[in-house]
Design a protein around this motif. Structure first.
Motif, PDB file in Angstrom:
ATOM      1  N   UNK A 353       0.819  -1.204   0.000  1.00  0.00           N
ATOM      2  CA  UNK A 353       0.000   0.000   0.000  1.00  0.00           C
ATOM      3  C   UNK A 353       0.855   1.256   0.000  1.00  0.00           C
ATOM      4  N   UNK A 354       0.262   2.308  -0.528  1.00  0.00           N
ATOM      5  CA  UNK A 354       0.909   3.624  -0.497  1.00  0.00           C
ATOM      6  C   UNK A 354       0.818   4.191   0.915  1.00  0.00           C
ATOM      7  N   UNK A 355       1.383   5.379   1.131  1.00  0.00           N
ATOM      8  CA  UNK A 355       1.376   6.006   2.441  1.00  0.00           C
ATOM      9  C   UNK A 355      -0.034   6.292   2.937  1.00  0.00           C
ATOM     10  N   UNK A 356      -0.207   6.453   4.245  1.00  0.00           N
ATOM     11  CA  UNK A 356      -1.540   6.685   4.808  1.00  0.00           C
ATOM     12  C   UNK A 356      -2.249   7.897   4.221  1.00  0.00           C
ATOM     13  N   UNK A 357      -1.507   9.000   3.989  1.00  0.00           N
ATOM     14  CA  UNK A 357      -2.131  10.183   3.418  1.00  0.00           C
ATOM     15  C   UNK A 357      -2.591   9.955   1.994  1.00  0.00           C
ATOM     16  N   UNK A 358      -1.725   9.275   1.192  1.00  0.00           N
ATOM     17  CA  UNK A 358      -2.109   8.938  -0.180  1.00  0.00           C
ATOM     18  C   UNK A 358      -3.369   8.082  -0.192  1.00  0.00           C
ATOM     19  N   UNK A 359      -3.396   7.087   0.700  1.00  0.00           N
ATOM     20  CA  UNK A 359      -4.520   6.162   0.741  1.00  0.00           C
ATOM     21  C   UNK A 359      -5.805   6.866   1.140  1.00  0.00           C
ATOM     22  N   UNK A 360      -5.717   7.720   2.158  1.00  0.00           N
ATOM     23  CA  UNK A 360      -6.908   8.456   2.592  1.00  0.00           C
ATOM     24  C   UNK A 360      -7.396   9.402   1.508  1.00  0.00           C
ATOM     25  N   UNK A 361      -6.472   9.880   0.670  1.00  0.00           N
ATOM     26  CA  UNK A 361      -6.835  10.805  -0.402  1.00  0.00           C
ATOM     27  C   UNK A 361      -7.411  10.144  -1.629  1.00  0.00           C
ATOM     28  N   UNK A 362      -7.474   8.791  -1.656  1.00  0.00           N
ATOM     29  CA  UNK A 362      -8.136   8.117  -2.759  1.00  0.00           C
ATOM     30  C   UNK A 362      -7.266   7.234  -3.612  1.00  0.00           C
ATOM     31  N   UNK A 363      -5.966   7.100  -3.296  1.00  0.00           N
ATOM     32  CA  UNK A 363      -5.075   6.279  -4.107  1.00  0.00           C
ATOM     33  C   UNK A 363      -5.011   4.874  -3.524  1.00  0.00           C
ATOM     34  N   UNK A 421      12.069  23.981  -8.701  1.00  0.00           N
ATOM     35  CA  UNK A 421      11.315  22.765  -8.396  1.00  0.00           C
ATOM     36  C   UNK A 421       9.826  23.107  -8.476  1.00  0.00           C
ATOM     37  N   UNK A 422       9.064  22.299  -9.186  1.00  0.00           N
ATOM     38  CA  UNK A 422       7.599  22.405  -9.170  1.00  0.00           C
ATOM     39  C   UNK A 422       7.051  21.189  -8.445  1.00  0.00           C
ATOM     40  N   UNK A 423       6.296  21.424  -7.388  1.00  0.00           N
ATOM     41  CA  UNK A 423       5.904  20.384  -6.433  1.00  0.00           C
ATOM     42  C   UNK A 423       4.383  20.351  -6.331  1.00  0.00           C
ATOM     43  N   UNK A 424       3.782  19.256  -6.786  1.00  0.00           N
ATOM     44  CA  UNK A 424       2.331  19.101  -6.677  1.00  0.00           C
ATOM     45  C   UNK A 424       1.978  18.359  -5.400  1.00  0.00           C
ATOM     46  N   UNK A 425       0.830  18.705  -4.814  1.00  0.00           N
ATOM     47  CA  UNK A 425       0.393  18.041  -3.590  1.00  0.00           C
ATOM     48  C   UNK A 425      -1.118  18.086  -3.474  1.00  0.00           C
ATOM     49  N   UNK A 426      -1.670  17.008  -2.944  1.00  0.00           N
ATOM     50  CA  UNK A 426      -3.103  16.942  -2.714  1.00  0.00           C
ATOM     51  C   UNK A 426      -3.469  17.046  -1.248  1.00  0.00           C
ATOM     52  N   UNK A 427      -2.604  16.508  -0.390  1.00  0.00           N
ATOM     53  CA  UNK A 427      -2.870  16.528   1.048  1.00  0.00           C
ATOM     54  C   UNK A 427      -2.325  17.790   1.708  1.00  0.00           C
TER      55      UNK A 427
END
Length: 510
Positions: A353-363, A421-427
């Motif tokens: 599994x991906x990280x907890x934040x990634x998982x909670x965000x829908x991944x 650096x261009x840094x995208x983030x959802x959480x």
């Protein structure tokens, strides 16, 4: 392409998909369109099955397999890590079959920015004095020096962006042969040679494995007016080293301040692409929006570096097809295979599994995460593959092998020459970098609103239906030109970046 019907609660990404993505939170029983009824409460950014999927059959998003049904799935079912299983499947690498070179604009039509021109022809976006250490034993001296040259003491040097200590935890008690020492040394020398570094002071203890004479010889570095060295054991200890360091840096500040910004072609901009704290919207808004911006940058002759190799695992076949040649594609697969061996038997996202934040965000898994993350690179061909911190010499879109951990990954890109650096983030990752500034791109409006102090651009406007990806790409490109010209990014305003220097600590410590 994101397809968003007026006021639709879901987003369909491709007509061949068997999922849609929840644009908003959806309650069980809601008709989300075309008679599809949600069977569960669906968090925003998560997936809903649009048709029956038999156990073991592929789940498709962006017309790409992101996993397999772990059970028989009915239309309207919430799809996530509990019922979308990650499994190996045969991939067609199609080496170089989809390669498309950048459609370069004539030189007289390329965008410009205001940068610092260097003697070797490169152009910087910032003008820093760097204090580098060969070993952690010199960290205190470096910190004391950077803290001494505060905003008040730098007031007389308006063309200098700062004096920064690049501190790490390596340099001794480590492998001398092979990759570990080579990696540390090329990371340090990449920062020293960086177009955003006007001058460098290298500080050592004196008895470490990565001592100054060996480091300088291995990296073909020579001392001069703006490249100085200092050994603590020779000069007389900590206090004496701090005093001498102050004197040296004052001399370099005088010289660095003589350089001022002048017009330069956007072909001199090199952008490191990062994502962290990703969510289910990252691959729909911020990442493809950044990809559109990179297509623009490469048209103007610039360079984009796609990295975080473990987070490209699962969609590597879509990238090998875009490689300039079969040899370039196979270089990338060699790095993927290295990571599979390195991760064997370990509790990491390549194996689960991906990280907890990634998982909670829908991944649901790393394949879905990779599908979104790879979109940062846009649609142009991949011209080269580099190892961590190697100098990037090809223009256009390239890949650099790095870990997925953001500070380590960005450090490698900057060592390779990235000037932004261009840094995208959802959480909502809070990250900055020096000497290359970071631009933060929020994937959704709620997070952008909550964290406006850290975010530079709201890419959630695409999810909201207020902006196209093409318009977003232009907005990001314009922001890149502005920040490259000296406009401070949010992370710079917050003073982030010095502690995010993190060379990859690979190998044995003994």
């Amino acid at each position: 392409m994101v397809q968003l019907a007026e006021k639709s609660p879901v987003i369909r990404l491709d007509d061949r998909d068997n999922v849609v993505v929840a644009r908003v939170e959806i309650a069980a029983g809601t008709d989300v369109g075309a008679g599809l009824i949600a069977r569960h409460d669906i968090p925003l950014g998560h997936k809903i099955a649009t048709e029956a999927i038999a156990k073991g059959n592929p789940v498709r998003k962006y017309d790409t397999i992101i996993g397999f049904a772990g059970e028989d799935i009915a239309p309207g079912t919430w799809l996530h890590s509990h019922n979308v299983l990650m499994d190996d499947f045969q991939k067609d690498y199609r080496f170089a079959q989809d390669y498309v070179p950048a459609d370069l604009l004539p030189e007289n039509q390329r965008a410009q920015f205001m940068g610092y021109h260097r003697a070797d022809g490169r152009v910087g976006t910032r003008n820093f004095i760097g204090i580098f250490i060969t070993v952690n034993c010199a960290a205190t001296v470096a910190r004391k020096l950077s803290q001494y040259f505060d905003e008040e003491r730098l007031a007389d040097y308006p063309n200098v962006d700062g004096v920064v200590a690049f501190v790490h935890q390596q340099g001794c008690g480590m492998e001398m042969t092979g990759e570990p020492m080579d990696l540390l040394r090329r990371t340090l020398s990449g920062y020293i040679r960086h177009p955003n570094t006007a001058g460098a002071l290298v500080v050592s203890l004196g008895c470490e494995r990565n001592n100054i004479p060996d480091f300088m010889a291995a990296e073909h570095l020579a001392t001069g007016k703006m490249m100085r060295t200092l050994t603590m054991q020779t000069i007389g200890g900590t206090a004496a080293a701090v005093d001498e360091g102050k004197r040296i840096i004052r001399e370099m500040l005088e010289e660095a301040n003589k350089t001022s910004r002048a017009p330069a072609s956007a072909e001199h901009i090199m952008v490191g692409l990062q994502c962290g704290g990703s969510d289910g919207f990252s691959g729909l808004s911020a990442n493809p929006g950044l990809g559109r911006a990179m297509d623009l940058l490469t048209r103007h002759g610039g360079t984009a570096i796609l990295s975080e190799t473990p987070e490209l695992y699962g969609v590597e076949h879509t990238l090998t097809a875009r490689a300039k040649s079969e040899a370039v594609g196979r270089q990338f697969i060699d790095r993927i295979n290295w990571w599979l061996d390195y991760n064997a038997g370990k509790d990491v996202q390549m194996n689960g599994r991906v990280g907890p934040g990634n998982n909670a965000g829908g991944l649901a898994n790393v394949i879905e995460k990779a599908l979104g993350g790879s979109k940062k690179g846009g649609a142009t061909g991949i011209n080269a593959v580099y190892k961590y911190a190697e100098p990037v010499r090809e223009r256009g879109l390239v890949i650099m092998d790095t870990p997925g951990f953001d500070p380590v990954a960005a450090t490698g890109q900057i060592a390779g020459g990235a000037t932004l650096i261009c840094f995208t983030t959802g959480r909502g990752s809070c990250f900055g970098s020096v000497p290359a500034p970071t631009i933060k791109l929020a994937s959704n409006t709620p997070m952008f609103t909550r964290m406006q102090g850290d975010m530079d651009i709201n890419c959630g406007t695409v999810i909201d239906g207020d902006m196209t990806l093409e318009d977003l790409g232009q907005q990001i490109f314009d922001c890149i030109l502005a920040v490259a010209s000296g406009q401070p990014s949010k992370s710079e305003m917050l003073g982030l970046g010095e502690d995010e220097f993190a060379p990859w600590p690979i190998g044995v410590t003994g």
